[in-house]
Design a protein around this motif. Structure first.
Motif, mmCIF file in Angstrom:
data_model
loop_
_atom_site.group_PDB
_atom_site.id
_atom_site.type_symbol
_atom_site.label_atom_id
_atom_site.label_comp_id
_atom_site.label_asym_id
_atom_site.label_seq_id
_atom_site.Cartn_x
_atom_site.Cartn_y
_atom_site.Cartn_z
ATOM 1 N N ASP A 294 -47.627 17.686 58.640
ATOM 2 C CA ASP A 294 -48.794 17.701 59.511
ATOM 3 C C ASP A 294 -48.823 16.179 60.146
ATOM 4 O O ASP A 294 -49.218 15.963 61.316
ATOM 5 N N THR B 37 -46.057 15.920 62.926
ATOM 6 C CA THR B 37 -46.322 16.674 63.852
ATOM 7 C C THR B 37 -47.473 16.039 64.868
ATOM 8 O O THR B 37 -47.309 15.551 66.151
ATOM 9 N N GLU B 38 -48.666 15.431 64.179
ATOM 10 C CA GLU B 38 -49.853 14.490 65.005
ATOM 11 C C GLU B 38 -49.248 13.464 65.581
ATOM 12 O O GLU B 38 -49.556 13.020 66.590
ATOM 13 N N GLN C 119 -47.273 13.996 68.568
ATOM 14 C CA GLN C 119 -47.717 14.224 69.672
ATOM 15 C C GLN C 119 -48.797 13.089 70.300
ATOM 16 O O GLN C 119 -48.714 13.008 71.501
ATOM 17 N N ASN C 120 -49.234 12.079 69.368
ATOM 18 C CA ASN C 120 -49.977 11.124 70.031
ATOM 19 C C ASN C 120 -49.089 9.927 70.845
ATOM 20 O O ASN C 120 -49.541 9.644 71.981
ATOM 21 N N GLY D 280 -56.033 13.634 65.506
ATOM 22 C CA GLY D 280 -54.627 13.713 64.852
ATOM 23 C C GLY D 280 -54.378 12.441 64.099
ATOM 24 O O GLY D 280 -53.635 12.517 63.027
ATOM 25 N N SER E 124 -54.610 12.394 60.485
ATOM 26 C CA SER E 124 -54.095 12.985 59.443
ATOM 27 C C SER E 124 -53.564 12.249 58.208
ATOM 28 O O SER E 124 -52.759 12.559 57.476
ATOM 29 N N LEU F 85 -45.883 21.316 69.057
ATOM 30 C CA LEU F 85 -46.546 21.791 67.815
ATOM 31 C C LEU F 85 -46.422 23.379 67.901
ATOM 32 O O LEU F 85 -46.773 24.018 68.903
ATOM 33 N N ARG G 170 -55.726 22.347 64.300
ATOM 34 C CA ARG G 170 -54.814 22.776 65.373
ATOM 35 C C ARG G 170 -53.883 23.614 65.236
ATOM 36 O O ARG G 170 -52.712 23.709 65.644
#
Length: 555
Positions: A29, A32-33, A36-37, A97, A100, A222, A258
């Motif tokens: 997690d 991934t977050e 993405q950021n 995110g 996390s 994701l 998400r």
């Protein structure tokens, strides 16, 4: 007296104390977050490393070449994304995110984009995410570019598989321990791709989940599994869907994890478009075997399809042991044919199959396929329903229901399977001549069944044993049951005795039992040229012909 008032929703201050529960704190997690950021911030490359830090211990470092961080406070305001309006709309970015990392010691080193060469350095304790402790930060001059996040690694964590999985379908290059991750097109292998409102819809043949890939949607790197339509066919490939979301303002995910899609009006529209895409692929094929229900659904969505292929499986009788059932391939349906509308009972179907095999007219019988009900060609086929049996001579006859076991003293001249032939709304009596019927109730044991042959029937003991095994033998899977082979041996022994008793005499049964014991229990002690004789007198058993003659008392 009534007094009107209004309320405004708000977040309770103690909600921050529960922030560690927003995510499961797994490495997957977090990676991934943070990836993405970084991508949303404008980074064109991201690096992941794991190493021993002189001050923080074992850490995982995530670095990017993005523009840095304009306002450090935005990271710690739950729900504030800080992204521009286009990014928030296109990707449903919600500012969740970074949390996390809650519960982990974290250090953030980010370029200050004001252009004076300064950086933000923030040290975040595990309790700081929930507001229980302050966040220590300084602004210093350094040549740091982009953003680097260091967070404490837990024992046994390995950044390599987690980062490789997160980067597999990412749109920007990702490096793990200095090696670039091989990225793939999420829709690679699709037989058809359409783009609709910023979503690429890929159609794939076969089952939905191949290997250990349990996802069907790529949401900007994701990957998640959401309920999507698929299309099954009786004799052709199933078709399933994968979605690659590029820039869709309306598809939203359930926060904070998400991992699920919001099932709103847009989602319903998306499902309709997916179905329409699936039916387009079917329409391009030469043939299909869709159910009539799906055929109607295609028409409702504006896709015109031909009728399903005029094929059915030839009738194959079921066995009492379901693992022995045959599944013949579908074939072209003849004009003159029938469907066998049985009750899925092995005895009934085996009796019917035997009679069909003896019929001189080469009767074409097929397995029903309820999915085709509604197509004109399928509805026009006559359906045979067996209701009972008849026996007799040229002048008189008797009948019984399908599960009755009548007592018939002598072998009759003739036997018939009787029933009803349904065609459209009409129903007419129907019969099929045969030379053998096994009378037995549903799920009968062999001692509840009774064979019946006509006077002219030529069946042997082996024929009867094979038939009774197909119609009646069902091995027990109880934990106390003996092995399959032992159960089958016991059954065939009893079936053999039943067949001999019917075709020959009771004394033949006894002789067969004795011979069976000798074959199984004594042959192994004899030499190829041995010849022995056994005589039984009262309780004594005399054996002659062994190397050493002996006499013993019967047990």
């Amino acid at each position: 007296m009534e007094e009107q008032f209004t309320l405004t929703a708000s977040v309770a201050p103690d909600a921050m104390s529960k922030v560690t529960r927003l995510f499961n704190a797994s490495l997957d997690d977090i990676v991934t977050e943070l990836l993405q950021n970084a991508r949303r911030s404008g980074a064109t490359k991201v690096w992941f490393q794991q190493y021993e830090h002189s001050e923080l211990g074992e850490v995982i470092a995530v670095s990017d070449n993005g523009p840095g961080l304009e306002d450090p406070a935005s990271l710690f305001q739950l729900g504030r994304s800080g992204w521009d309006a286009d990014t928030c709309s296109a990707e449903d970015a919600a500012g969740m995110g970074f949390f996390s990392l809650a519960g982990r010691r974290t250090r953030i080193i980010a370029e200050n984009p004001k252009g004076d060469g300064s950086n933000w350095v923030l040290d975040v304790s595990p309790k700081a995410f929930s507001g229980e402790e302050p966040i220590e930060g300084i602004e210093e001059l350094d040549e740091q570019t982009g953003t680097t996040i260091l967070f404490a690694a837990k024992p046994g964590e390995n950044i390599v598989p987690a980062a490789n999985a997160a980067a597999k379908y990412c749109s920007i290059p990702v490096y793990v321990q200095c090696e670039e991750v091989e990225r793939k097109d999420y829709l690679n292998g699709a037989v058809h791709i359409e783009t609709w409102k910023g979503i690429r819809i890929g159609v794939f043949p076969g089952t939905s989940f191949r290997g250990h890939v349990h996802h069907n949607t790529n949401f900007h790197g994701l990957t998640l599994n959401i309920p999507l339509p698929s299309l099954s066919q009786s004799y052709h490939d199933q078709l399933h869907i994968r979605l690659d979301v590029e820039a869709c303002r309306d598809l939203k995910l359930v926060l904070p994890a998400r991992k699920e899609v919001v099932q709103d009006a847009f989602y319903d529209t998306l499902r309709d478009e997916i179905e329409r895409t699936l039916f387009k692929v079917v329409a391009k094929a030469a043939t299909h075997s869709l159910s009539f229900k799906d055929h109607q659904r295609a028409a409702a969505l504006g896709i015109k399809l031909s009728s399903a292929v005029k094929q059915l499986r030839p009738f194959s009788p079921s066995h009492a042991d379901r693992d022995s059932n045959d599944w013949p391939a579908p074939i072209e349906v003849k004009n003159e044919c029938f469907l066998f509308s049985g009750a899925d009972e092995a005895v009934e179907e085996q009796n019917f199959a035997w009679a069909v095999s003896k019929d001189a007219s080469d009767l074409a019988v097929y397995e029903p396929n309820s999915a085709f009900a509604g197509y004109d060609w399928y509805d026009a086929i006559a359906k045979i329903e067996v209701t009972g049996y008849r026996w007799g001579d040229g002048e008189t006859s008797s009948e019984c229901d399908i599960e009755d076991v009548p007592v018939i003293k002598d072998r009759p001249d003739r036997l018939w399977i009787i029933g009803t032939c349904h065609q459209g709304e009409s129903a007419t009596p129907w019969s099929l001549s045969t030379d053998f019927i096994l009378f037995a109730p549903a799920d009968a044991h062999i001692d509840e069944a009774a064979p019946c042959l006509t006077k002219s029937a030529k069946l042997t003991v082996d024929d009867l044993v094979d038939f009774m095994e197909r119609a009646l033998f069902s091995p027990s899977t109880d934990c106390d049951a003996d092995s399959y082979d032992r159960q089958r041996q016991w059954f065939t022994d009893e079936a053999e005795d039943t067949a001999i008793a019917y075709l020959q005499t009771p004394s033949d049964v006894h002789r067969n039992q004795v011979e069976r014991v000798i074959r199984r229990e004594l042959y192994w002690i004899l030499r190829p040229t041995s010849e022995i004789s056994i005589s039984i007198r009262g309780s004594s058993v005399d054996i002659d012909g062994l190397d050493t003659a002996f006499q013993t008392k019967a047990a």
